[in-house]
Write an enzyme that holds these catalytic residues in place. Structure first.
Site, mmCIF file in Angstrom:
data_model
loop_
_atom_site.group_PDB
_atom_site.id
_atom_site.type_symbol
_atom_site.label_atom_id
_atom_site.label_comp_id
_atom_site.label_asym_id
_atom_site.label_seq_id
_atom_site.Cartn_x
_atom_site.Cartn_y
_atom_site.Cartn_z
ATOM 1 N N ILE A 87 0.837 -1.208 -0.046
ATOM 2 C CA ILE A 87 -0.151 -0.397 -0.289
ATOM 3 C C ILE A 87 0.943 1.098 0.168
ATOM 4 O O ILE A 87 0.668 2.033 -0.523
ATOM 5 C CB ILE A 87 -1.087 -0.146 1.736
ATOM 6 N N GLY A 90 7.799 3.926 0.739
ATOM 7 C CA GLY A 90 8.501 5.570 1.384
ATOM 8 C C GLY A 90 10.273 4.789 0.984
ATOM 9 O O GLY A 90 11.033 4.003 0.765
ATOM 10 N N ASP A 216 9.731 16.707 10.020
ATOM 11 C CA ASP A 216 9.799 15.580 9.360
ATOM 12 C C ASP A 216 7.908 16.250 9.017
ATOM 13 O O ASP A 216 7.095 15.048 8.155
ATOM 14 C CB ASP A 216 9.861 14.800 8.953
HETATM 15 N N1 LIG Z 1 -0.254 3.100 9.232
HETATM 16 C C1 LIG Z 1 -0.503 2.919 7.843
HETATM 17 N N2 LIG Z 1 -2.423 2.635 7.243
HETATM 18 C C2 LIG Z 1 -2.789 2.499 5.980
HETATM 19 N N3 LIG Z 1 -1.305 3.218 5.103
HETATM 20 C C3 LIG Z 1 -0.245 3.062 5.526
HETATM 21 C C4 LIG Z 1 0.295 3.105 7.100
HETATM 22 N N4 LIG Z 1 1.691 3.803 7.007
HETATM 23 C C5 LIG Z 1 2.184 4.109 5.934
HETATM 24 N N5 LIG Z 1 1.405 3.862 5.394
HETATM 25 C C6 LIG Z 1 1.116 4.049 3.517
HETATM 26 O O1 LIG Z 1 2.486 3.939 3.127
HETATM 27 C C7 LIG Z 1 2.801 4.510 2.564
HETATM 28 C C8 LIG Z 1 4.811 5.473 2.706
HETATM 29 O O2 LIG Z 1 4.964 5.162 3.950
HETATM 30 P P1 LIG Z 1 6.302 5.571 4.528
HETATM 31 O O3 LIG Z 1 6.363 5.863 5.787
HETATM 32 O O4 LIG Z 1 6.925 3.828 4.218
HETATM 33 O O5 LIG Z 1 6.742 6.636 3.531
HETATM 34 P P2 LIG Z 1 6.545 7.843 3.203
HETATM 35 O O6 LIG Z 1 6.389 8.627 5.050
HETATM 36 O O7 LIG Z 1 5.173 8.189 2.535
HETATM 37 O O8 LIG Z 1 8.098 8.617 2.745
HETATM 38 P P3 LIG Z 1 8.963 8.985 3.373
HETATM 39 O O9 LIG Z 1 9.385 7.642 3.746
HETATM 40 O O10 LIG Z 1 9.942 9.476 2.089
HETATM 41 O O11 LIG Z 1 8.784 10.216 4.470
HETATM 42 C C9 LIG Z 1 2.700 6.121 2.783
HETATM 43 O O12 LIG Z 1 2.243 7.145 1.973
HETATM 44 C C10 LIG Z 1 0.950 5.681 3.293
HETATM 45 O O13 LIG Z 1 -0.021 5.291 2.333
#
Ligand SMILES: Nc1ncnc2c1ncn2[C@@H]1O[C@H](COP(=O)(O)OP(=O)(O)OP(=O)(O)O)[C@@H](O)[C@H]1O
Length: 369
Positions: A87, A90, A216
């Protein structure tokens, strides 16, 4: 050999024999004691499991109530980390949606084992987020640490991240479309509610005995539950600050567009006011759906995001600042003005003139009530 020489030789030999005997006795005693004195190479939390292998000392500052989840359970839950269940993607790894043995649906972030940063991210999330309890801060439900694998398990946020509601992120992860509740433009009231949630989460972090600076704050680090309640996520860059000092010195951290002007001026101290600035930028983004790190055209001229916002407010064009997909009938002019007033207060060039998050919370409540 005369008698006296014989006596000296005898004395020397018996001295060596006695010393040797003592040495042997001491060694035997030490060898017997060893098993009880030896410190374990790896430290475990409450329920050690055979596949659990943290680096020495890694668990020392984790919340002991966090669940250790075995890799075997995660492999079954994610169908061996199937791409169909991805989903999100990151900087530290892929995120999967899955149901654990206890039937709870969760988001599983598998940190990239090749990235050293992945380890740091794991520690930072466990040391900060692992201990926090607030309705506007995303919860870690458990973790798995086996060999070089580091996996974080979070409560699942049905509506994904805020940036997916503000911008076209469909190309990021095509599969996420099937996993998340479908999106439509957010109504104005929902946007104000999201802001209030972020503010309350930040006010909680900044109000802790040892305050936490997130460092951040941005749309992709805000997750939304089914009720559009905001949950602050991603504590990989967060810092705790000693209250006897107003800041901690550190390297510049954050995301372009959301970073406060003091960073540009070489002031790398991390203060809660940096979060306040990033939040102000996020407020403008939530209303305008413009990306903070992209230039904006104002009266035929390209200007920076914050410059655009300030000029528009100066010219009393607040309603125009709001994205066209929000019905104008939903808007109350005074509330919209107050909204951008708060955003500009938060983005004051002078960090000392920015309001505390607790103050912002009160100001926002006046609009939402
Ligand atoms: N707890 C969660 N519930 C639902 N979706 C999630 C959850 N955590 C992350 N995601 C999904 O996964 C994506 C990637 O999350 P992640 O925290 O790994 O990276 P990011 O914050 O988008 O990017 P970066 O790590 O570059 O800051 C999010 O944008 C979201 O769509």
């Amino acid at each position: 050999m005369d008698n006296s020489l014989q006596a000296v030789v005898a004395a020397t030999v018996s001295f060596f024999v006695v010393t040797l005997l003592f040495a042997v006795i001491i060694m035997v005693c030490k060898a017997k004691k060893k098993p009880t004195q030896r410190r374990p190479q790896t430290r475990t939390i409450s329920k050690p499991k055979s596949n659990f292998e943290l680096i020495s000392g890694e668990s020392a500052t984790f919340d002991p109530s966090l669940n250790q989840i075995s890799m075997a359970e995660l492999v079954i839950a994610t169908n061996n980390f199937s791409t169909d269940l991805i989903i999100g993607d990151g900087s530290f790894g892929l995120v999967y949606k899955a149901k654990l043995n206890n039937q709870v649906t969760v988001a599983i972030k598998k940190l990239d084992p090749d990235a050293f940063q992945g380890f740091r991210e794991f520690r930072a999330e466990m040391e900060t987020l692992g201990k926090l309890r607030h309705k506007n801060v995303v919860k870690i439900l458990g973790y798995c640490a086996t060999g070089l694998d580091r996996v974080l398990i979070y409560e699942f946020m049905e509506r994904g991240s805020l940036d997916q509601w503000l911008h076209d992120t469909s190309s990021d992860v095509e599969a996420s479309k099937q996993q998340l509740v479908s999106r439509s433009p957010l109504p104005w009231d929902t946007r104000v509610k999201v802001c209030s949630g972020i503010v309350d989460g930040l006010a909680y972090l900044h109000g802790l005995d040892t305050p936490i600076i997130h460092r951040d704050i941005k749309a992709s680090n805000v997750l939304l539950d089914i009720e559009f309640e905001a949950h602050i996520a991603d504590f990989g860059l967060a810092r705790r600050i000693d209250t006897s000092h107003s800041h901690v010195s550190t390297q510049v951290a954050g995301t372009m567009g959301y970073m406060p002007p003091e960073y540009r001026e070489g002031n790398t101290a991390a203060t809660v006011m940096a979060d306040v600035y990033s939040f102000g930028i996020l407020m403008i983004e939530i209303a305008s759906q413009k990306r903070p790190n992209w230039p904006v055209v104002l009266d035929g001229e390209e200007v920076g995001f914050i410059e655009w916002a300030r000029k528009m407010v100066e010219q009393n064009r607040q309603i125009e600042m709001i994205h066209s997909n929000i019905s104008r009938e939903e808007l109350i002019a005074d509330n919209v003005k107050q909204y951008f007033k708060i955003a500009l207060l938060c983005t004051n060039e002078n960090s000392r003139s920015r309001p505390a998050m607790s103050e912002v919370s009160q100001l926002l409540k006046q609009i939402s009530s």
